[in-house]
Design an enzyme around this catalytic site. Structure first.
Site, PDB file in Angstrom:
ATOM      1  CG  HIS A   1      -2.087  -0.983   1.035  1.00 40.97           C
ATOM      2  ND1 HIS A   1      -2.146  -2.184   1.693  1.00 40.97           N
ATOM      3  CD2 HIS A   1      -3.185  -0.918   0.253  1.00 40.97           C
ATOM      4  CE1 HIS A   1      -3.241  -2.819   1.333  1.00 40.97           C
ATOM      5  NE2 HIS A   1      -3.899  -2.080   0.461  1.00 40.97           N
TER       6      HIS A   1
ATOM      7  CB  THR B   1       4.244   1.667  -6.632  1.00 43.88           C
ATOM      8  OG1 THR B   1       5.441   2.361  -6.287  1.00 43.88           O
ATOM      9  CG2 THR B   1       4.401   1.001  -7.971  1.00 43.88           C
TER      10      THR B   1
HETATM   11  N1  CMP Z   1      -2.867 -10.303  -5.017  1.00 42.97           N
HETATM   12  C1  CMP Z   1      -3.497 -10.190  -3.853  1.00 42.97           C
HETATM   13  N2  CMP Z   1      -3.511 -11.226  -2.985  1.00 42.97           N
HETATM   14  C2  CMP Z   1      -4.147 -11.156  -1.813  1.00 42.97           C
HETATM   15  N3  CMP Z   1      -4.813 -10.073  -1.396  1.00 42.97           N
HETATM   16  C3  CMP Z   1      -4.840  -9.008  -2.214  1.00 42.97           C
HETATM   17  C4  CMP Z   1      -4.180  -9.009  -3.466  1.00 42.97           C
HETATM   18  N4  CMP Z   1      -4.390  -7.820  -4.050  1.00 42.97           N
HETATM   19  C5  CMP Z   1      -5.131  -7.084  -3.197  1.00 42.97           C
HETATM   20  N5  CMP Z   1      -5.412  -7.796  -2.094  1.00 42.97           N
HETATM   21  C6  CMP Z   1      -6.224  -7.411  -0.948  1.00 42.97           C
HETATM   22  O1  CMP Z   1      -7.398  -6.817  -1.440  1.00 42.97           O
HETATM   23  C7  CMP Z   1      -7.579  -5.612  -0.748  1.00 42.97           C
HETATM   24  C8  CMP Z   1      -8.324  -4.557  -1.494  1.00 42.97           C
HETATM   25  O2  CMP Z   1      -8.390  -3.418  -0.651  1.00 42.97           O
HETATM   26  P1  CMP Z   1      -7.052  -2.816  -0.014  1.00 42.97           P
HETATM   27  O3  CMP Z   1      -6.243  -2.154  -1.088  1.00 42.97           O
HETATM   28  O4  CMP Z   1      -7.393  -2.045   1.180  1.00 42.97           O
HETATM   29  O5  CMP Z   1      -6.259  -4.113   0.476  1.00 42.97           O
HETATM   30  C9  CMP Z   1      -6.172  -5.116  -0.474  1.00 42.97           C
HETATM   31  C10 CMP Z   1      -5.500  -6.386  -0.090  1.00 42.97           C
HETATM   32  O6  CMP Z   1      -5.755  -6.655   1.260  1.00 42.97           O
END
Ligand code: CMP
Length: 923
Positions: free
Chosen positions: A649, A652
């Site tokens: 997070h 990027t």
């Molecule tokens: N490739 C991935 N594998 C597992 N979890 C993911 C992946 N991509 C996104 N996430 C989860 O999906 C969530 C979407 O919301 P967030 O960006 O808050 O946090 C993200 C991650 O916790």
């Protein structure tokens, strides 16, 4: 009967017991069951609860005369003997007939829960097993061991008098651990003298031995054995040389293979190995239960094996019966509550739910004081020493007046220390549900009618202090307000009393749904995966923080503050007109855009560069009537408030989501589904800011650590609320970056509302709700505008889906990017787990432990449960088949890695070409 408190492993895998016992998997554990740290073989008399100790465990005992003493009675003999094969769990009703109908009979947990066909037959004295003995003559179920040569699961097992045991079974039936023919799989590169000795030792202990020579052969054998429910209980791997076999790798792969969480894995090592603790620890971390030294001495090897059978395999078998006991306790008509060592409720059965008029998730973890109005100092003095109690306590039902109940409380010790846990048993008039069903209901409450029933010793102070609240509650409950749903729930509860166990279970499910909020909001499909990693991930993403509160909670009160030291006035980095960057940005609307290269060549300012490119392409400057420099400054400040230290997070990810948003807007335009200029601008702004100031920890983590943000947002949509709020706080807080300053009031209000709505839509707990609404409108044959929805409503649904898909589009990106994103998110999850462990907090995703996690499995689960349906729905709308193609290729690759046992981040990264090298593909 013996009590056998023991520790439940903190994993649902225990329930299956597949690896350990070779039987059909038991149902997964509930959250509270997972965390329960006690196992009890309990028998409850109508009028008395007794308990005694097993082995080293000391429990106080209440004798018939009410005195207390230590219980080391012969009843213990009944604890672990005989057979329990869940495959044979059929004839529950037979057994209920046997155990009920006796006044003051012993209501055993087994009588009400799973009980085996074979035990029933033994108990009733019918059938061959009853007379021939289950373990000695082979007259039991097919394939069962012949006892004179086989391993005794308890010291008493082989010598016990069959007739006597049957009589005892009849009197004190217990849930018994499975005792199957034990099977060993030997993985030895070559059949040398060591292999021969191990084989002979196994045979000496009546193990059925299979020898394989390679990892592939081992996995195939395990796979076949699992498919035919003939699991191996013991796997012995030759770990003497890495040239022949990579034992660590094999062990790790086996641990991640379905059904092998409880399988005992032994590594045979060179003697010199025991001087290198690194190598040993690596083996143990990979899932090996014990390392033993190579030997050509058959006696030594045999003794070692015997110890393993006793100290590892037998406890695994016993563990596998725990679920049966919990099931039984759960269905008991008596109310049973168990507290943990700090007097919070750690276990409550279904009858407790009814008595307290609360759901289990509302009960579990509550401090004891919350459900009793009475003073509890007679039971526990300042939470220190705990005491036996038998008397009246005022119980606080949800939303209703308190009622007096006769309660017996028994302290128990778990691991030989002073008693720490309490078992509460409520004496219910008439013995069960009928009474609970007649408890005062809001309208007819004959207040105080129960007060005279029993001798009381109420604590006057506590009643008086609570009086005011109770009076006002009484007023409320006497109002002529009763929702139809309450009537339905009450009626169904009544039906449940007189129906079969299966029907009751179904009604339980119906009741569960009826009691939830949002009855008409689409919810996630039930997670139907046996894979604990997928369950962990999907559960954590799709459920709110309340789900974690029942896990072992923390006494940690450290408050993690956000990154509050930054000021909003960060001077925008000078954007260099770097030709390499310019060249790369020419591709910025393509689906295979290399965001990681942009990260690198912009020195970790991808959002600033990509953001300006998007703003320019979609003419956001004109739409907002704002100078380019304000936009640049805004992007720089937003980027500065993403945490560089987050592996996933960070800015990027924001740039990636903004890039996907740009690609989607372009595609929509090419399909004549044009968004208006302001919609495009707000979508790009929302994408850029959607995770700003993300702490690299999930909302659940923030709730569990009492983070000020969780307090501020009442544990609801914590992170997304913060991202939206801080976006506006930063933007409006400094005129130099206020991109909205030239908008008129109405336009600003509408833009603000759209941006907030889009950012909040990225919250995953409402994933299925958003998806279902989107599908119901756009997946329909009719034109959206012909549906009841207004144009504005359909456009909201579309924008929400747009940002959602962009946010989690990484599994549908070209493979090398998909893998890099998987690495980054896994690393962030691991860091959260590390911190949770270090701070003794509840672990939100226990499977995301860097030592054991299988990345391919997590990605397979994520794609199957979250991504796939959404991508198909989105592709159906926007027509971007490349999303589906990439997703499918990635999915196959994860499957391949999974099959190959390429599990850890290190394993996977070792297979990748360097990031940024587009042309190469994964091996
Ligand atoms: N490739 C991935 N594998 C597992 N979890 C993911 C992946 N991509 C996104 N996430 C989860 O999906 C969530 C979407 O919301 P967030 O960006 O808050 O946090 C993200 C991650 O916790």
């Amino acid at each position: 009967m013996g009590c056998s408190p023991s520790t439940l492993p903190n994993s649902s895998s225990t329930a299956g017991g597949a690896g350990g016992v070779g039987n059909a998997p038991l149902p997964p554990l509930d959250a509270n069951e997972k965390d329960g740290s006690l196992l009890f073989c309990i028998k409850l008399r109508r009028s008395r609860m007794r308990r005694c100790s097993c082995g080293a465990v000391t429990l106080q005992n209440q004798n018939g005369d009410g005195s207390t003493g230590s219980a080391t009675c012969g009843d213990n003999m009944m604890c672990n003997q005989g057979l329990l094969n869940p495959l044979q769990t059929k004839n529950e009703s037979d057994y209920e007939k046997l155990s009920t109908g006796k006044k003051d009979s012993i209501v055993t947990v087994a009588a009400l829960g799973n009980f085996t066909h074979s035990v029933v037959r033994r108990a009733t004295g019918t059938g061959s097993t009853g007379t021939s003995g289950t373990s000695s003559s082979g007259g039991g179920r097919p394939g069962h061991r012949k006892s004179s040569l086989a391993l005794a699961l308890t010291p008493e097992d082989d010598s016990m008098d069959v007739y006597q045991r049957n009589l005892m079974d009849l009197k004190y039936p217990t849930v018994l651990p499975p005792n199957p023919q034990l099977k060993a799989l030997l993985v030895f590169h070559k059949s040398d003298s060591i292999c021969e000795v191990v084989t002979l030792a196994c045979q000496r202990h009546q193990l059925d031995v299979t020898l394989v020579k390679s990892k592939e052969e081992a996995l195939e054998t395990l796979h076949k054995s699992y498919a035919t429910a003939q699991c191996y209980h013991l796997i012995i791997i030759d770990a003497r040389s890495t040239k022949g076999l990579d034992a660590e790798h094999i062990a790790r792969t086996i641990r991640h293979t379905h059904g092998h969480h409880l399988t005992t894995i032994i590594a045979v090592c060179k003697k010199s190995f025991f001087e290198k603790d690194d190598a040993l620890i690596a083996l143990l971390d990979a899932g090996v239960n014990r390392c033993i030294a190579e030997t050509t001495n058959l006696t030594l090897c045999s003794v070692e094996l015997k110890q393993i059978l006793h100290s590892i395999i037998r406890p695994h078998n016993v563990m596998s019966t725990q679920q049966a006991l919990y099931t039984a306790l759960h269905r008991l008509k008596e109310v049973v509550l168990i507290t943990d060592d700090v007097l919070r409720i750690q276990y409550a059965n279904r009858a407790t739910e009814r008595l307290l008029n609360m759901r289990l998730d509302e009960i579990i973890s509550k401090p004891l004081g919350d459900i009793f109005v009475s003073d509890l100092s007679t039971i526990s003095e300042q939470g220190k020493s705990i005491k036996e109690f038998d008397g009246i306590l005022m119980v606080r039902r949800k939303n209703q007046e308190s009622i007096p109940m006769h309660v017996r409380v028994v302290p128990v010790a778990c691991i030989g220390s002073a008693p720490t846990h309490l078992i509460f048993n409520f004496d219910i008039p008439g013995g069960g549900m009928d009474f609970i069903a007649t408890l005062p209901q809001p309208k007819e409450a004959p207040r105080g009618s129960l007060h005279s029933v029993r001798r009381c010793s109420f604590d006057v102070r506590s009643i008086a202090s609570d009086g005011l609240r109770r009076t006002s509650l009484a007023k409320l409950t006497s109002l002529p307000l009763e929702a139809p749903i309450t009537k339905i729930i009450n009626l169904l509860s009544q039906v449940q009393e007189n129906c079969s166990a299966d029907e009751a279970r179904l009604i339980d499910k119906v009741l569960d749904f009826l009691k939830r909020e949002g009855l008409y909001s689409p919810q996630m499909k039930e997670i139907r995966t046996d894979d604990p990693i997928a369950t962990d991930l999907i559960g954590a993403l799709l459920t709110g923080p309340s789900v974690y509160s029942s896990r072992r909670s923390s006494n940690d009160s450290i408050i993690r503050t956000g990154n509050s030291t930054r000021t909003a006035t960060i001077v925008p980095a000078k954007m260099k007109a770097n030709p390499i960057i310019m060249e790369l940005l020419e591709e910025s609307l393509k689906w295979d855009f290399d965001i990681f290269k942009l990260e690198e060549i912009t020195d970790y300012h991808p959002l600033l560069y990509l953001g300006m490119e998007m703003f320019r392409r979609f003419d956001v400057f004109a739409t907002l009537n704002i100078d380019e420099n304000v936009c640049k400054a805004w992007l720089a400040v937003i980027e500065a408030h993403y945490h560089k230290s987050n592996t996933y997070h960070n800015s990027t990810h924001a740039a990636d989501v903004m890039q996907a948003t740009g690609a989607f807007i372009t595609q929509l335009a090419s399909k004549d589904m044009v968004m208006d200029r302001m919609d495009e601008a707000t979508a790009l702004i929302a994408a850029a800011a959607h995770d700003v100031d993300h702490p690299g920890r999930s909302s659940a983590f923030l709730c569990n650590s009492n983070n000020p943000l969780a307090i501020l947002y009442n544990d609801l949509t914590v992170l997304e609320s913060h991202h939206a709020a801080i976006t506006f706080k930063l933007t409006l807080g400094d005129d130099k970056i206020n991109i909205f300053k030239n908008l008129d009031k109405e336009t600003y209000k509408s833009a603000r509302s759209t941006i907030i709505d889009m950012i909040l839509a990225t919250e995953m707990t409402r994933h299925f709700e958003h998806l279902a609404k989107f599908v119901s409108v756009f997946g329909n044959e009719m034109e959206p505008r012909e549906l009841v929805q207004s144009e504005e409503e359909t456009s909201i649904l579309m924008r929400r889906m747009l940002i959602k898909v962009a946010d989690v589009s990484n599994p549908a990106r070209p493979m090398q990017y998909c893998i890099e994103w998987a690495r980054r998110i896994a690393e962030e999850y691991f860091m959260q787990t590390d911190e949770e462990k270090q701070r003794h907090m509840p672990i939100v995703m226990p499977m995301f432990d860097r030592a054991t996690c299988s990345i391919p499995k997590s990605q397979i689960g994520f794609i199957e449960y979250i991504i796939q349906d959404m991508m198909h729905a989105w592709d159906g709308f926007i027509d971007m088949p490349e999303l589906i193609t990439c997703m499918q290729i990635n999915y196959s690759q994860w499957k391949k890695y999974d099959e190959q046992g390429v599990n850890t981040l290190a394993d996977i990264m070792a297979k990748q070409p360097p990031v940024g090298n587009k042309s190469s593909s994964s091996k």
